[in-house]
Scaffold this motif. Sequence first.
Motif, PDB file in Angstrom:
ATOM      1  N   TYR A   4      23.453  -2.508  -4.937  1.00 56.73           N
ATOM      2  CA  TYR A   4      23.953  -1.680  -6.506  1.00 56.73           C
ATOM      3  C   TYR A   4      23.920   0.094  -5.407  1.00 56.73           C
ATOM      4  CZ  TYR A   4      24.999   0.248 -10.440  1.00 56.73           C
ATOM      5  OH  TYR A   4      25.557   0.844 -11.996  1.00 56.73           O
ATOM      6  N   HIS A   5      24.936   0.521  -6.011  1.00 58.13           N
ATOM      7  CA  HIS A   5      24.903   1.951  -4.985  1.00 58.13           C
ATOM      8  C   HIS A   5      24.596   2.811  -6.118  1.00 58.13           C
ATOM      9  CE1 HIS A   5      26.133   5.528  -2.705  1.00 58.13           C
ATOM     10  NE2 HIS A   5      26.966   5.634  -3.393  1.00 58.13           N
ATOM     11  N   VAL A   6      23.406   4.137  -5.805  1.00 57.18           N
ATOM     12  CA  VAL A   6      23.238   4.819  -7.310  1.00 57.18           C
ATOM     13  C   VAL A   6      23.834   6.212  -6.068  1.00 57.18           C
ATOM     14  CG1 VAL A   6      21.823   6.192  -8.419  1.00 57.18           C
ATOM     15  CG2 VAL A   6      21.924   3.585  -7.818  1.00 57.18           C
ATOM     16  N   PRO A   7      24.877   7.425  -6.819  1.00 61.81           N
ATOM     17  CA  PRO A   7      25.030   8.238  -6.247  1.00 61.81           C
ATOM     18  C   PRO A   7      24.179  10.065  -6.136  1.00 61.81           C
ATOM     19  CG  PRO A   7      26.292   7.987  -8.578  1.00 61.81           C
ATOM     20  CD  PRO A   7      25.963   6.397  -7.509  1.00 61.81           C
ATOM     21  N   ASP A   8      24.287  10.489  -4.702  1.00 63.05           N
ATOM     22  CA  ASP A   8      22.800  11.217  -5.844  1.00 63.05           C
ATOM     23  C   ASP A   8      23.628  12.091  -6.490  1.00 63.05           C
ATOM     24  OD1 ASP A   8      20.972  13.513  -4.664  1.00 63.05           O
ATOM     25  OD2 ASP A   8      21.780  14.128  -2.465  1.00 63.05           O
ATOM     26  N   SER A   9      22.588  12.640  -7.312  1.00 63.53           N
ATOM     27  CA  SER A   9      22.719  13.326  -7.778  1.00 63.53           C
ATOM     28  C   SER A   9      22.147  15.267  -7.563  1.00 63.53           C
ATOM     29  CB  SER A   9      22.447  12.706  -9.177  1.00 63.53           C
ATOM     30  OG  SER A   9      21.121  12.284  -9.606  1.00 63.53           O
ATOM     31  N   THR A  10      22.034  15.467  -6.971  1.00 61.29           N
ATOM     32  CA  THR A  10      20.764  16.518  -6.655  1.00 61.29           C
ATOM     33  C   THR A  10      22.238  18.307  -7.118  1.00 61.29           C
ATOM     34  OG1 THR A  10      19.715  15.587  -4.959  1.00 61.29           O
ATOM     35  CG2 THR A  10      19.667  17.154  -5.447  1.00 61.29           C
ATOM     36  N   LEU A  12      23.622  17.694  -9.885  1.00 61.21           N
ATOM     37  CA  LEU A  12      24.413  18.022 -10.394  1.00 61.21           C
ATOM     38  C   LEU A  12      24.360  17.871 -11.896  1.00 61.21           C
ATOM     39  CD1 LEU A  12      26.728  15.426  -8.025  1.00 61.21           C
ATOM     40  CD2 LEU A  12      27.221  17.919  -8.601  1.00 61.21           C
ATOM     41  N   ILE A  13      24.942  18.475 -12.762  1.00 62.50           N
ATOM     42  CA  ILE A  13      24.767  17.937 -14.093  1.00 62.50           C
ATOM     43  C   ILE A  13      24.898  16.403 -14.260  1.00 62.50           C
ATOM     44  CG2 ILE A  13      25.632  18.219 -16.822  1.00 62.50           C
ATOM     45  CD1 ILE A  13      26.681  20.756 -16.094  1.00 62.50           C
ATOM     46  N   LYS A  14      24.503  15.843 -14.505  1.00 64.08           N
ATOM     47  CA  LYS A  14      24.047  14.266 -14.509  1.00 64.08           C
ATOM     48  C   LYS A  14      24.444  13.508 -15.828  1.00 64.08           C
ATOM     49  CE  LYS A  14      21.063  10.197 -12.649  1.00 64.08           C
ATOM     50  NZ  LYS A  14      21.771   9.372 -13.359  1.00 64.08           N
ATOM     51  N   LEU A  15      25.995  13.328 -15.927  1.00 65.37           N
ATOM     52  CA  LEU A  15      26.972  12.053 -16.753  1.00 65.37           C
ATOM     53  C   LEU A  15      27.011  10.840 -16.589  1.00 65.37           C
ATOM     54  CD1 LEU A  15      28.580  15.222 -18.938  1.00 65.37           C
ATOM     55  CD2 LEU A  15      26.633  14.583 -19.284  1.00 65.37           C
ATOM     56  N   ASP A  16      26.516  10.336 -15.944  1.00 64.03           N
ATOM     57  CA  ASP A  16      26.777   9.032 -14.749  1.00 64.03           C
ATOM     58  C   ASP A  16      26.018   7.864 -15.756  1.00 64.03           C
ATOM     59  OD1 ASP A  16      24.516   9.711 -13.381  1.00 64.03           O
ATOM     60  OD2 ASP A  16      25.018   8.985 -11.725  1.00 64.03           O
ATOM     61  N   ALA A  17      24.912   8.035 -15.779  1.00 60.78           N
ATOM     62  CA  ALA A  17      24.222   6.549 -16.043  1.00 60.78           C
ATOM     63  C   ALA A  17      23.574   6.664 -17.553  1.00 60.78           C
ATOM     64  CB  ALA A  17      23.092   7.080 -14.809  1.00 60.78           C
ATOM     65  N   MET A  18      24.141   7.213 -19.050  1.00 61.41           N
ATOM     66  CA  MET A  18      24.249   6.957 -19.921  1.00 61.41           C
ATOM     67  C   MET A  18      22.049   7.408 -20.164  1.00 61.41           C
ATOM     68  SD  MET A  18      26.890   4.971 -19.320  1.00 61.41           S
ATOM     69  CE  MET A  18      26.580   2.831 -18.743  1.00 61.41           C
ATOM     70  N   GLU A  19      21.926   8.267 -19.697  1.00 59.91           N
ATOM     71  CA  GLU A  19      20.605   8.581 -19.929  1.00 59.91           C
ATOM     72  C   GLU A  19      20.361   9.540 -21.098  1.00 59.91           C
ATOM     73  OE1 GLU A  19      19.386   8.403 -15.200  1.00 59.91           O
ATOM     74  OE2 GLU A  19      20.762   9.957 -15.711  1.00 59.91           O
ATOM     75  N   ASN A  20      19.340   9.894 -22.159  1.00 60.16           N
ATOM     76  CA  ASN A  20      19.374  10.345 -22.648  1.00 60.16           C
ATOM     77  C   ASN A  20      19.012  11.434 -22.046  1.00 60.16           C
ATOM     78  OD1 ASN A  20      17.698  11.699 -25.430  1.00 60.16           O
ATOM     79  ND2 ASN A  20      17.178  10.052 -25.919  1.00 60.16           N
ATOM     80  N   PRO A  21      19.446  12.810 -22.576  1.00 58.14           N
ATOM     81  CA  PRO A  21      19.396  14.018 -22.242  1.00 58.14           C
ATOM     82  C   PRO A  21      18.431  15.113 -22.601  1.00 58.14           C
ATOM     83  CG  PRO A  21      21.307  14.119 -22.944  1.00 58.14           C
ATOM     84  CD  PRO A  21      20.595  12.854 -23.379  1.00 58.14           C
ATOM     85  N   ILE A 305      29.411  18.405 -11.702  1.00 61.17           N
ATOM     86  CA  ILE A 305      29.153  17.186 -12.394  1.00 61.17           C
ATOM     87  C   ILE A 305      29.671  15.511 -12.533  1.00 61.17           C
ATOM     88  CG2 ILE A 305      30.239  16.411 -14.813  1.00 61.17           C
ATOM     89  CD1 ILE A 305      31.710  18.878 -15.178  1.00 61.17           C
ATOM     90  N   LEU A 306      28.811  14.895 -12.422  1.00 64.17           N
ATOM     91  CA  LEU A 306      28.851  14.001 -11.935  1.00 64.17           C
ATOM     92  C   LEU A 306      29.294  12.969 -13.029  1.00 64.17           C
ATOM     93  CD1 LEU A 306      28.094  12.364  -9.215  1.00 64.17           C
ATOM     94  CD2 LEU A 306      26.106  11.436 -10.029  1.00 64.17           C
TER      95      LEU A 306
END
Length: 345
Positions: A4-10, A12-21, A305-306
């Motif tokens: 399972y590939h997780v892209p590098d988000s360094t 970036l505004i991380k809007l890819d993984a359904m996290e609570n911001p 933006i990711l």
Amino acid sequence: MSAYHVPDSTGLIKLDAMENPYPWPDGMEEDWLDYLRGVPLNRYPDPSATSLKNCLRGSLEAAGDNEILLGNGSDELIQIIQLGAVGRDGVIVAPVPSFVMYEMTARFVGAKFVGVPLSPDFAIDEDAMLRAIRDHRPSVVFLAYPNNPTGNLFDRGAIGRIINETKGLVVVDEAYHAFAGTSFVDELAGYDNLIVMRTLSKLGLAGLRLGYVIGPAELLDEFEKVRMPYNISALTQRTAEFALGRLDVFEHQASRIVAERDRVYAHLDALEGIAPYPSKTNFILFRSNRLDAPALYDRLVEHGILVKGFGDHGSGLDHCLRVTVGTRRENDVFMAALAAILSGR
Ligand SMILES: *Cc1c(COP(=O)(O)O)cnc(C)c1O
């Protein structure tokens, strides 16, 4: 297979993984650290996490006589369920597109995965599901409610008929429960083959890794046999107890996310070249009608933006991207970037 590939988000505004911001309110982190003090790290954790399960029962109004099974994220629960209930040559049925781990895990355990395509508007195809269940006699049916990556709720009546038709187990995966305003927990008593799965991840504790299943003790006792005895660390148990004591904080954040989701949806809906799908989650799937989706994904990365792309995922998502709802500021940056890209700037 590939991992399972997780892209590098360094950077970036991380809007890819359904996290609570949202960060925690002032003082809460100190309270948490105080609460953790004294956890005996030289000892193995409580293998049955009795205290945490009691906290969970307290926060689940309709849990009734049901039992609780804990996993290191619901990802692990999907694995436990498949190991315990399916095994080699068994069959898993789920709609597609849906959560990818149902299918990936089926491959690990040597089970056969039967994916039943959703209709073009991502509604569940009840007839096709019932047919697949009759033809393949699955050991387990997975239904994400709401569904990821499409964001919608499947028809409740159809789900009820699917549960009735299934001789095996039906798992209703409520990972997005906090944003959906509806649940199958209060339907557990009406079936003997239904279990409901939830996670603290999307509520705001993705780093913690805690998922749980609610269901009849006769069923969950079987899964206890394949669960590793110390799968929930002492730090996770204690932290989850703390968080459940502050559930109001997370629920308030969830309600802010829901308000932002509806604002972002309205904005995307008004954008020429973009067609968002209605969502009951903390993300929005949208179709890109002007630029192809991989190009739009790359342009968004250039704007810092990711989001989530689907590559050659197929199954009706080739023109789609999925954006997680962020803070108001993050969403504004995303929407401004999208408008700029689409207008050729
Ligand atoms: C995110 C997600 C999960 C996994 O959650 P974890 O508890 O973080 O492993 C399970 N099911 C669905 C539908 C999800 O979207």
